[in-house]
Design an enzyme around this catalytic site. Structure first.
Site, PDB file in Angstrom:
ATOM      1  N   SER A 516     -31.841 133.816  59.521  1.00  0.00           N
ATOM      2  CA  SER A 516     -32.295 132.724  60.369  1.00  0.00           C
ATOM      3  C   SER A 516     -32.394 131.438  59.526  1.00  0.00           C
ATOM      4  O   SER A 516     -31.393 131.003  58.968  1.00  0.00           O
ATOM      5  CB  SER A 516     -33.625 133.089  61.033  1.00  0.00           C
ATOM      6  OG  SER A 516     -33.922 132.220  62.087  1.00  0.00           O
ATOM      7  N   HIS A 630     -31.304 138.142  68.046  1.00  0.00           N
ATOM      8  CA  HIS A 630     -31.759 137.539  66.790  1.00  0.00           C
ATOM      9  C   HIS A 630     -32.697 138.458  66.017  1.00  0.00           C
ATOM     10  O   HIS A 630     -32.852 138.307  64.806  1.00  0.00           O
ATOM     11  CB  HIS A 630     -32.465 136.216  67.103  1.00  0.00           C
ATOM     12  CG  HIS A 630     -32.665 135.321  65.928  1.00  0.00           C
ATOM     13  ND1 HIS A 630     -31.624 134.712  65.257  1.00  0.00           N
ATOM     14  CD2 HIS A 630     -33.797 134.912  65.278  1.00  0.00           C
ATOM     15  CE1 HIS A 630     -32.089 133.968  64.271  1.00  0.00           C
ATOM     16  NE2 HIS A 630     -33.404 134.090  64.254  1.00  0.00           N
TER      17      HIS A 630
END
Length: 670
Positions: A516, A630
């Protein structure tokens, strides 16, 4: 009989650990219910059960036996029943069940197509409030109908999708109430094109407080409000003043105040979430933690302040230099907050009994979560569970050593973990890890990834650069308009700190990795230095300007970290602070990992970097995981998580441990 020599931790060990969460102490303080989750590689799924342990001591015992996931245990006010969520029907989402606290058959109270979350008992124990989604188009069940074209999606808002959920523009989370005895179906309490969350009952049971964004500009800012609605339904009444984000309301025991988390800044990154109270009749909220320069909403805790039974104190968690301690503050604001549960560890959940006992789960670098209990002031702490005792005896775990270094007037932390089988006098390859966020923190928690890398023979280095939580608001906001600046310099300085203190690190065999925001900084680093022999950039933000229009938070996240600039107002910032701009300088072999259903950092972020590097004939490997979002590395399908580990370990072994790769190849041939 000789004791077995502990072995290295391997990726498969994540399926052997009992992962504990959500400690809920009974009202009388005699028992704690909690969730135990295991990963099944064979079934490729997670299995969760509710367990119970006596606070006086004794062996924990499994309370539920659902076939898949039993979660969210909640005691009835009299302690006679436990409500929980269960996925007992494989074709349905989690539904609400109630079961006698001494055992028996669970009773299902709901049958809602979109499932149930956040159950909360009414004070008199006759009703349970919860959340469920309404609206939206449903996939037809008939096979012939499934072959027909789907209807178009009509989008009128920016906040129309959410990572892990998909399209949310026409599906709204609302409050429901159901009788606890199952005598009537659930009744919807709130409605409208709003997303409601965090329900909590008033002490008299006549109303519910909740959080929602119902103001006209809700699509353009991150503000929300605390509302109160009659428990029988009706028009919600706004209690707060739409000054900024709010979360997790809780009524005081006398029903006159509501505590909540929040801050008074719209669309600003890195602000501390603080503890506030507001009268239920309305008025100006009062901050109780102004003197505490820490956020009161730790990333992995997910709950707000809890009142003491006498209404004198509020207990809450904070992030602090790698730790997550518990604090409490006087509800009248007459004294500053005080720590009550401390140490080099992270509290991950907590609850209070009426009699003043505090149950909590906590973890440290060599211990997964276990359940603890203490008095409300933190005294008399006792550990109640040790469910991973046998596994810990089998595996050699590495405890990090902490170092500090100075940067720009700040004292930063750096941690170093020695590899499995460490022998003084030898030098080892090292992996520099960078956390996501950026407003999160590394620190004193059990992180399976770090232990797996140490088990594979690597020194593990990690640090909290500027932009991290746990060091104050100014530190967290220091990266605004400076992504790839001070944060990059802090990470590289942390590496130098580790090299100065640890002569067993081989400076010629360094790898760097992150996910991320950590993926952003990994991509950035290899575009600005050739210091590393290999790198892994995972679920990364690589281009601010395309994230702006494609991410579920792209409409606000780049704007907040650019200092309020939009792409057409300051395109130079979006370009100059994007790793893709510097991809032409990358010479480090790069592993790119991304999930195809990632709506936070969309797949195009990885695709663009991969194509840039392939066009330049650089060494790059692109791994795409289907049907994952994610959160894949934390909550993805077990087989995918194991496969991900294998790709990472093989990549770094190839570039940092070639002699071991060659040895394995020779052994395979022979």
């Amino acid at each position: 009989m000789s004791q077995q020599t502990p072995r290295a931790m391997t990726p498969e060990d994540i399926t052997r650990i009992r992962w504990i969460s959500d400690p809920q102490i009974s009202p009388d303080g005699t028992r704690v219910a909690f969730v135990v989750t295991t990963l099944s590689a064979e079934k490729d799924e997670y299995v969760s059960h509710i367990w119970v342990v006596d606070t006086a001591g004794g062996e924990p015992r499994r309370f539920t036996n659902g076939p898949r996931r039993d979660t969210a245990p909640r005691w009835s006010p009299d302690g006679r029943f436990l409500a929980f969520l269960s996925e007992r029907d494989p074709k349905k989402r989690a539904q609400l069940y109630v079961m006698p606290a001494d055992g028996g058959e669970p009773v299902c109270l709901t049958d809602l197509k979109r499932g149930v979350s956040n159950p909360v008992w009414s004070p008199d124990g006759t009703r349970i409030a919860f959340l469920s989604k309404t609206g939206g188009w449903d996939e037809p069940e008939d096979e012939e109908e499934k072959k027909k074209s789907k209807p178009a999606r009509v989008i009128t808002v920016m906040k129309y999708k959410l990572n892990g959920e998909g399209f949310i523009h026409d599906r709204f989370s609302h409050l429901f109430v159901v009788p606890a005895d199952g005598s009537a179906p659930p009744r919807q309490i709130t409605d409208g094109e709003f997303h409601d969350s965090a329900p909590t009952w008033s002490p008299d049971g006549r109303s519910l407080a909740f959080v929602s964004a119902r103001h006209e500009d809700r699509d353009y800012d991150n503000a929300a409000d605390v509302f109160i609605v009659p428990a029988e339904g009706g028009e919600p009444r706004r209690l707060t003043d739409t000054a900024g984000p709010v979360a997790q309301p809780a009524f005081s025991p006398d029903g006159t105040q509501i505590a909540f988390l929040g801050h008074r800044y719209k669309n600003e990154a890195g602000r501390n979430m603080r503890v506030w109270t507001v009268p239920v009749t309305g008025g100006t909220p009062r901050c109780l933690t102004e003197s505490l320069d820490r956020t009161c909403q730790p990333f992995f805790v997910g709950q707000g302040p809890e009142w003491s039974a006498d209404g004198m104190y509020l207990t809450f968690a904070i992030e602090d230099r790698g730790d997550v301690p518990l604090y409490r503050v006087r509800a009248d604001g007459t004294a500053p907050p005080e720590p009550i549960v401390t140490g080099n560890r992270q509290v991950t959940g907590f609850s209070l009994s009426r009699g003043g006992l505090l149950a909590f789960t906590a973890t440290d670098p060599v211990n997964p979560n276990e359940v603890f209990v203490c008095h409300a002031d933190g005294s008399g702490e006792r550990q109640l569970t040790d469910l991973n005792r046998a596994w810990k005896q089998e595996v050699a775990l590495s405890r990090p050593e902490r170092f500090t270094y100075e940067r720009a007037g700040y004292t930063l932390d750096c941690w170093v973990m020695k590899p499995f089988g460490f022998s003084p006098g030898r030098r080892y390859p090292a992996l520099l890890n960078i956390h996501g966020g950026p407003a999160t923190q590394y620190g004193h928690t059990f992180f399976d990834e770090f232990q797996v890398y140490a088990g594979a023979g690597y020194v593990v280095i990690f640090t909290n650069p500027r932009g991290s939580q746990g060091y104050g608001e100014a530190f967290c906001r220091a990266v605004i308009r400076d992504w790839g600046g001070c944060d990059y310099e802090d990470v590289m300085a942390g590496l130098e700190c580790a090299l100065r203190h640890c002569d067993f690190i081989d400076p010629e065999r360094l790898g760097v990795m992150g996910g991320s925001y950590g993926g952003f900084l990994t991509s950035w680093i290899v575009g600005h230095t050739d210091r590393f022999k290999a790198a892994c950039s995972e679920r990364a933000l690589n281009t601010h300007y395309s994230m702006f229009g494609t991410s579920d938070i792209g409409h606000s996240f780049p704007e907040m970290y650019s200092g309020g600039a939009l792409p057409w107002e300051d395109l130079d910032w979006y370009i100059q602070h994007s790793p893709l701009t510097y991809a032409k300088h990358i010479t480090t072999p790069l592993l790119i990992i991304h999930s195809e259903d990632d709506l936070r950092c969309p797949m195009e972020q990885a695709e663009q970097l991969f194509i840039h590097l392939k066009k330049m004939r650089k060494e790059v490997l692109f791994i795409r995981f289907p049907d994952e979002n994610h959160e894949m590395s934390r909550s993805g399908r077990p087989r995918h998580r194991l496969e991900r580990f294998r790709y990472i370990l093989d990549w770094f072994a190839k570039h940092l441990q070639p002699e071991q790769v060659a040895a394995r190849a020779r052994a395979a041939v022979s």
